[in-house]
Design a protein around this motif. Structure first.
Motif, PDB file in Angstrom:
ATOM      1  N   ALA A   1       0.838  -1.206   0.000  1.00 32.64           N
ATOM      2  CA  ALA A   1       0.000   0.000   0.000  1.00 32.64           C
ATOM      3  C   ALA A   1       0.870   1.252   0.000  1.00 32.64           C
ATOM      4  O   ALA A   1       0.569   2.222  -0.715  1.00 32.64           O
ATOM      5  CB  ALA A   1      -0.930  -0.013   1.210  1.00 32.64           C
ATOM      6  N   ILE A   2       1.938   1.242   0.794  1.00 34.61           N
ATOM      7  CA  ILE A   2       2.848   2.393   0.819  1.00 34.61           C
ATOM      8  C   ILE A   2       3.517   2.579  -0.532  1.00 34.61           C
ATOM      9  O   ILE A   2       3.620   3.701  -1.056  1.00 34.61           O
ATOM     10  CB  ILE A   2       3.895   2.236   1.942  1.00 34.61           C
ATOM     11  CG1 ILE A   2       3.228   2.325   3.309  1.00 34.61           C
ATOM     12  CG2 ILE A   2       5.001   3.281   1.814  1.00 34.61           C
ATOM     13  CD1 ILE A   2       4.158   1.968   4.455  1.00 34.61           C
ATOM     14  N   THR A   3       3.958   1.468  -1.152  1.00 36.50           N
ATOM     15  CA  THR A   3       4.621   1.550  -2.455  1.00 36.50           C
ATOM     16  C   THR A   3       3.680   2.089  -3.519  1.00 36.50           C
ATOM     17  O   THR A   3       4.035   3.001  -4.275  1.00 36.50           O
ATOM     18  CB  THR A   3       5.149   0.168  -2.872  1.00 36.50           C
ATOM     19  OG1 THR A   3       6.029  -0.326  -1.869  1.00 36.50           O
ATOM     20  CG2 THR A   3       5.881   0.239  -4.188  1.00 36.50           C
ATOM     21  N   LEU A   4       2.480   1.540  -3.582  1.00 36.18           N
ATOM     22  CA  LEU A   4       1.526   2.012  -4.592  1.00 36.18           C
ATOM     23  C   LEU A   4       1.085   3.452  -4.327  1.00 36.18           C
ATOM     24  O   LEU A   4       0.989   4.259  -5.263  1.00 36.18           O
ATOM     25  CB  LEU A   4       0.312   1.089  -4.628  1.00 36.18           C
ATOM     26  CG  LEU A   4       0.550  -0.297  -5.213  1.00 36.18           C
ATOM     27  CD1 LEU A   4      -0.697  -1.154  -5.069  1.00 36.18           C
ATOM     28  CD2 LEU A   4       0.969  -0.202  -6.663  1.00 36.18           C
ATOM     29  N   GLY A   5       0.839   3.776  -3.072  1.00 37.71           N
ATOM     30  CA  GLY A   5       0.404   5.137  -2.743  1.00 37.71           C
ATOM     31  C   GLY A   5       1.450   6.177  -3.069  1.00 37.71           C
ATOM     32  O   GLY A   5       1.158   7.205  -3.694  1.00 37.71           O
ATOM     33  N   THR A   6       2.690   5.922  -2.663  1.00 41.25           N
ATOM     34  CA  THR A   6       3.740   6.904  -2.951  1.00 41.25           C
ATOM     35  C   THR A   6       4.107   6.926  -4.428  1.00 41.25           C
ATOM     36  O   THR A   6       4.496   7.969  -4.952  1.00 41.25           O
ATOM     37  CB  THR A   6       4.990   6.639  -2.101  1.00 41.25           C
ATOM     38  OG1 THR A   6       5.424   5.287  -2.296  1.00 41.25           O
ATOM     39  CG2 THR A   6       4.716   6.885  -0.635  1.00 41.25           C
ATOM     40  N   GLY A   7       3.962   5.792  -5.117  1.00 41.09           N
ATOM     41  CA  GLY A   7       4.188   5.793  -6.563  1.00 41.09           C
ATOM     42  C   GLY A   7       3.167   6.651  -7.289  1.00 41.09           C
ATOM     43  O   GLY A   7       3.500   7.420  -8.191  1.00 41.09           O
ATOM     44  N   ILE A   8       1.910   6.529  -6.882  1.00 37.17           N
ATOM     45  CA  ILE A   8       0.856   7.349  -7.496  1.00 37.17           C
ATOM     46  C   ILE A   8       1.056   8.823  -7.139  1.00 37.17           C
ATOM     47  O   ILE A   8       0.912   9.703  -7.991  1.00 37.17           O
ATOM     48  CB  ILE A   8      -0.525   6.840  -7.060  1.00 37.17           C
ATOM     49  CG1 ILE A   8      -0.799   5.482  -7.715  1.00 37.17           C
ATOM     50  CG2 ILE A   8      -1.624   7.829  -7.418  1.00 37.17           C
ATOM     51  CD1 ILE A   8      -2.017   4.770  -7.182  1.00 37.17           C
ATOM     52  N   LEU A   9       1.418   9.103  -5.873  1.00 38.26           N
ATOM     53  CA  LEU A   9       1.664  10.493  -5.480  1.00 38.26           C
ATOM     54  C   LEU A   9       2.873  11.082  -6.206  1.00 38.26           C
ATOM     55  O   LEU A   9       2.906  12.283  -6.484  1.00 38.26           O
ATOM     56  CB  LEU A   9       1.854  10.582  -3.971  1.00 38.26           C
ATOM     57  CG  LEU A   9       0.588  10.437  -3.131  1.00 38.26           C
ATOM     58  CD1 LEU A   9       0.948  10.380  -1.640  1.00 38.26           C
ATOM     59  CD2 LEU A   9      -0.377  11.561  -3.407  1.00 38.26           C
TER      60      LEU A   9
END
Length: 167
Positions: free
Chosen positions: A11-19
């Protein structure tokens, strides 16, 4: 327990990638990318790839992101420097991104892991001593050429970004 940690890191990886992609401020994008690199290192730790986790933190989150932040600050990018994109270019970028996702998904579904060779050879290829031995015995000359190339590129970037004093 490990699956919970995996889902949190995912979740952290996907969230920060999208951000990273959606952020308007380039400095904020770089900070989100650093957090993404740290979470990817967490994934490497879950896979028991300690060397890759440490190298990911040192090389990507450390060196490359510092150079990227330095470059962004030298360029002094602002909101006014980038013009608004046309709708057709946004649609083309979305379509090409979706096509790339389909290609990656097809490649993932068609791929098969090759684990039998790893178990039968008996070597621990994740060991730092074996990686260092291979790197400094078999690949010493390309390793040194890469270091000279990176130093030359860094010196060139500094000379290009240096402002001329006209007075």
């Amino acid at each position: 327990m490990i699956s919970i940690i995996f889902y949190i890191l995912a979740a952290i990886t996907l969230g920060t990638g999208i951000l990273t992609v959606l952020s308007k401020n380039p400095i904020h994008s770089a900070v989100y990318m650093i957090i993404c690199f740290f979470s990817i290192s967490g994934h490497f730790l879950l896979l028991n790839a300690l060397f890759l986790a440490v190298i990911n933190i040192v090389v990507y989150a450390g060196a490359i992101m510092v150079l990227l932040l330095f470059t962004l600050m030298l360029m002094n990018l602002g909101d006014q420097s980038e013009p608004k994109k046309k709708v057709i270019s946004r649609v083309a970028a979305t379509i090409s991104g979706c096509l790339m996702g389909v290609v990656l998904l097809a490649a993932l579904l068609k791929s098969t892991p090759v684990i039998e060779n790893y178990k039968t050879e008996g070597f621990d290829y994740q060991s730092v001593s074996i990686i260092g031995q291979v790197l400094l015995d078999e690949y010493l000359v390309p390793f040194e050429f890469a270091s000279i190339l990176l130093i030359t590129a860094m010196i060139g970037a500094v000379l290009i970004s240096k402002k001329d004093k006209k007075a």
